[in-house]
Design a protein around this motif. Structure first.
Motif, PDB file in Angstrom:
ATOM      1  N   THR A  21       8.949   5.465   4.207  1.00 38.48           N
ATOM      2  CA  THR A  21       9.353   4.571   3.754  1.00 38.48           C
ATOM      3  C   THR A  21       8.201   3.420   3.208  1.00 38.48           C
ATOM      4  O   THR A  21       7.202   3.158   3.802  1.00 38.48           O
ATOM      5  N   ILE A  22       8.369   2.722   1.893  1.00 39.31           N
ATOM      6  CA  ILE A  22       7.288   1.874   1.429  1.00 39.31           C
ATOM      7  C   ILE A  22       7.886   0.424   1.655  1.00 39.31           C
ATOM      8  O   ILE A  22       9.057   0.165   1.322  1.00 39.31           O
ATOM      9  N   TRP A  50      -0.099   5.077  -2.419  1.00 38.85           N
ATOM     10  CA  TRP A  50       0.742   4.562  -1.282  1.00 38.85           C
ATOM     11  C   TRP A  50       1.482   5.721  -0.529  1.00 38.85           C
ATOM     12  O   TRP A  50       1.308   5.711   1.033  1.00 38.85           O
ATOM     13  N   ARG A  51       2.069   6.425  -0.979  1.00 36.67           N
ATOM     14  CA  ARG A  51       2.992   7.234  -0.328  1.00 36.67           C
ATOM     15  C   ARG A  51       2.029   8.287   0.123  1.00 36.67           C
ATOM     16  O   ARG A  51       2.317   8.795   1.701  1.00 36.67           O
ATOM     17  N   ASP A 101       5.547   1.154  -5.005  1.00 37.70           N
ATOM     18  CA  ASP A 101       5.983   2.559  -4.434  1.00 37.70           C
ATOM     19  C   ASP A 101       5.097   3.343  -5.484  1.00 37.70           C
ATOM     20  O   ASP A 101       5.754   3.718  -6.621  1.00 37.70           O
TER      21      ASP A 101
END
Length: 256
Positions: A211-212, A222-223, A218
């Motif tokens: 979940t961002i 970051w993931r 996104d």
């Protein structure tokens, strides 16, 4: 009493998944040991910290004070060298009550217990290894070294050394103990270790599933970062399980 302090860790444990809403990704981690502790004990769903970084949090926990109250609010600020008159630390209070107090450590910031207390008072430093030599005052009576060795994918450890032998030989028969573990596996420097372990054990998080938060872009970076933090949670749970195994081997589990 055994305190297991999980330093700077994402709170994405399975026991906080679903309606509890502590973490939106708690269902992606693998935390059977911490979940079992929660099912057998008390789970807190409204918890807060006075300062969300390690040394002020350690200071608050072990002094029983808001860090703003004692004038030590910032990370490793060391504005005060000692607690004010009328204040003390939890280990010292328990030692006065007859407890055997011990910081359990193998000194590895990636695996096991790092041994740090990281307090903003008592001339403390982030490493108990130097304090064990008597160069500075320390709030624990003893520092116990045990055997816990990497690499991450296939750790080799002897849980029987965690609560037996070494400094534990100084404990009097029947004497109650207060043991402290500072586990850093979930901190940023444990993300790589945690991800290696998670991949090797088939529990790695797919970055596509995380979940961002709305305040982050996104992006692939970051993931990947969030997935690594979740892998570190699962890895930390494995480390916690080893200590629970050690407590059992030492014959102390039922009385702790």
């Amino acid at each position: 009493i055994l305190v297991i302090y999980l330093d700077d860790l994402d709170p994405s444990f399975g026991c906080y998944a679903g309606s509890f809403g502590i973490s939106p990704d708690a269902d992606l981690t693998h935390t059977p040991n911490i979940d079992t502790l929660a099912s057998n004990g008390m789970r807190f769903t409204r918890t807060y910290v006075a300062n969300p970084v390690c040394s002020p949090s350690h200071t608050a926990l072990l002094s029983g004070n808001y860090v703003t109250t004692i004038g030590a609010p910032h990370h490793r600020s060391h504005y005060i060298e000692n607690l004010q008159e009328g204040h003390g630390s939890l280990p010292e209070a328990l030692a006065d009550a007859g407890y055997f107090t011990v910081n359990v450590s193998n000194g590895d910031i990636r695996w096991g217990a790092s041994g740090k207390t990281d307090l903003n008072f008592a001339n403390d430093t982030h490493s108990t290894k130097s304090l064990a030599k008597g160069s500075d005052p320390h709030i624990f009576q003893h520092i116990h070294d045990f055997t816990f060795v990497g690499p991450a994918a296939s750790p080799s450890c002897d849980p029987a050394t965690m609560f037996m032998g070494g400094a534990w030989t100084n404990r009097l028969p029947g004497q109650p103990f207060f043991a402290y573990l500072n586990i850093e596996t979930g901190k940023k420097h444990g993300f790589g270790t945690g991800t290696t372990w998670a991949n090797a054990n088939g529990v790695a998080v797919d970055p596509a599933d995380v979940t961002i938060p709305p305040y982050l872009e996104d992006s692939t970076d970051w993931r990947d970062w969030i997935a690594q933090s979740l892998n570190a949670v699962s890895c930390t749970d494995f480390v916690v399980g080893k200590f629970l195994e050690g407590l059992d081997l030492g014959g102390e589990a039922a009385n702790t």
